[in-house]
Design a protein around this motif. Structure first.
Motif, PDB file in Angstrom:
ATOM      1  N   ILE A 168      -3.579   5.361 -10.969  1.00  0.00           N
ATOM      2  CA  ILE A 168      -2.921   5.383  -9.657  1.00  0.00           C
ATOM      3  C   ILE A 168      -3.828   6.018  -8.610  1.00  0.00           C
ATOM      4  CG2 ILE A 168      -0.968   6.307  -8.333  1.00  0.00           C
ATOM      5  CD1 ILE A 168       0.738   5.876 -10.850  1.00  0.00           C
ATOM      6  N   MET A 169      -4.509   7.083  -8.952  1.00  0.00           N
ATOM      7  CA  MET A 169      -5.428   7.710  -7.991  1.00  0.00           C
ATOM      8  C   MET A 169      -6.561   6.750  -7.620  1.00  0.00           C
ATOM      9  SD  MET A 169      -3.928  10.499  -7.247  1.00  0.00           S
ATOM     10  CE  MET A 169      -5.193  11.223  -6.202  1.00  0.00           C
ATOM     11  N   ALA A 170      -7.033   5.970  -8.570  1.00  0.00           N
ATOM     12  CA  ALA A 170      -8.079   4.978  -8.282  1.00  0.00           C
ATOM     13  C   ALA A 170      -7.529   3.897  -7.348  1.00  0.00           C
ATOM     14  CB  ALA A 170      -8.599   4.356  -9.576  1.00  0.00           C
ATOM     15  N   ARG A 171      -6.304   3.471  -7.575  1.00  0.00           N
ATOM     16  CA  ARG A 171      -5.687   2.469  -6.698  1.00  0.00           C
ATOM     17  C   ARG A 171      -5.518   3.019  -5.285  1.00  0.00           C
ATOM     18  NH1 ARG A 171      -3.070  -2.325  -7.498  1.00  0.00           N
ATOM     19  NH2 ARG A 171      -1.496  -2.884  -5.946  1.00  0.00           N
ATOM     20  N   LEU A 172      -5.071   4.266  -5.181  1.00  0.00           N
ATOM     21  CA  LEU A 172      -4.917   4.887  -3.867  1.00  0.00           C
ATOM     22  C   LEU A 172      -6.264   5.022  -3.153  1.00  0.00           C
ATOM     23  CD1 LEU A 172      -2.251   7.627  -4.708  1.00  0.00           C
ATOM     24  CD2 LEU A 172      -1.903   5.532  -3.365  1.00  0.00           C
ATOM     25  N   ALA A 173      -7.307   5.372  -3.909  1.00  0.00           N
ATOM     26  CA  ALA A 173      -8.649   5.477  -3.310  1.00  0.00           C
ATOM     27  C   ALA A 173      -9.133   4.117  -2.822  1.00  0.00           C
ATOM     28  CB  ALA A 173      -9.627   6.068  -4.329  1.00  0.00           C
ATOM     29  N   ALA A 174      -8.868   3.065  -3.592  1.00  0.00           N
ATOM     30  CA  ALA A 174      -9.289   1.718  -3.199  1.00  0.00           C
ATOM     31  C   ALA A 174      -8.543   1.275  -1.940  1.00  0.00           C
ATOM     32  CB  ALA A 174      -9.041   0.735  -4.337  1.00  0.00           C
TER      33      ALA A 174
END
Length: 183
Positions: A168-174
């Motif tokens: 989820i953190m990777a998705r938010l960063a993207a």
């Protein structure tokens, strides 16, 4: 045939879903002249696939209502179910936001209702954000439960929860990077 119910009698029922998931029910038994029969719990209302645009619209509405950034609710919904309201986990979590029946009940929503499911998920996420004051900890609490986050003083060392928070953190960063690139 005579049926009698016995308060102390119980039985275990296994239900095997179309996807192979096994659900176990422990419940009352009914005794009859032909033997013992179990009573399975009532089937929850069927879930249906909702168009992604309906899911996104409801996420935006619920996010505004509960003062949670829509990008976070959307990322949780994607990680939980890929926006599939017909999703049911092996633990019984249901819908887009994968609400457990007890959590949905505590929140006063019907997990089989698309709007209620999303609103309940956004409300629960808002509770965890207020409780922990940190997105990673709120996500960990959404996945593993707030008591696990408190017990470990951070993201619990469960592989599933660690992976969940990272994804989820990777998705938010993207999403953030895409938004910054558009300016």
């Amino acid at each position: 045939m005579v049926l009698t119910a016995s308060a102390e009698a119980s039985a275990q029922v296994l239900a095997i879903g179309d996807d192979g998931a096994v659900t176990t029910y422990a419940g009352p038994a009914v005794h009859s002249s032909e033997g013992v029969a179990t009573i399975a719990p009532p089937e929850p209302a069927p879930l249906v696939r909702a168009p992604p645009e309906d899911v996104i619209r409801l996420i935006q509405e619920s996010s505004a209502r509960h003062a949670v950034p829509a990008t976070i609710v959307e990322a949780v919904a994607w990680q939980e179910s890929r926006f599939n309201h017909a999703a049911v986990s092996s633990k019984g979590a249901r819908g887009v936001m994968q609400l457990l029946p007890t959590t949905a009940s505590d929140l006063g929503v019907d997990p089989s209702d698309l709007k209620g499911n999303i609103d309940g998920g956004a409300a629960y996420l808002a509770q965890q954000l207020r409780r922990f004051g940190d997105v990673k900890l709120a996500l960990a609490a959404y996945n593993a439960g707030p008591k696990a986050v408190e017990r470990y003083g951070g993201v619990p060392p469960y592989a599933e929860t660690q992976s969940y928070v990272r994804a989820i953190m990777a998705r938010l960063a993207a999403v953030s990077a895409l938004g910054a690139g558009a300016q």
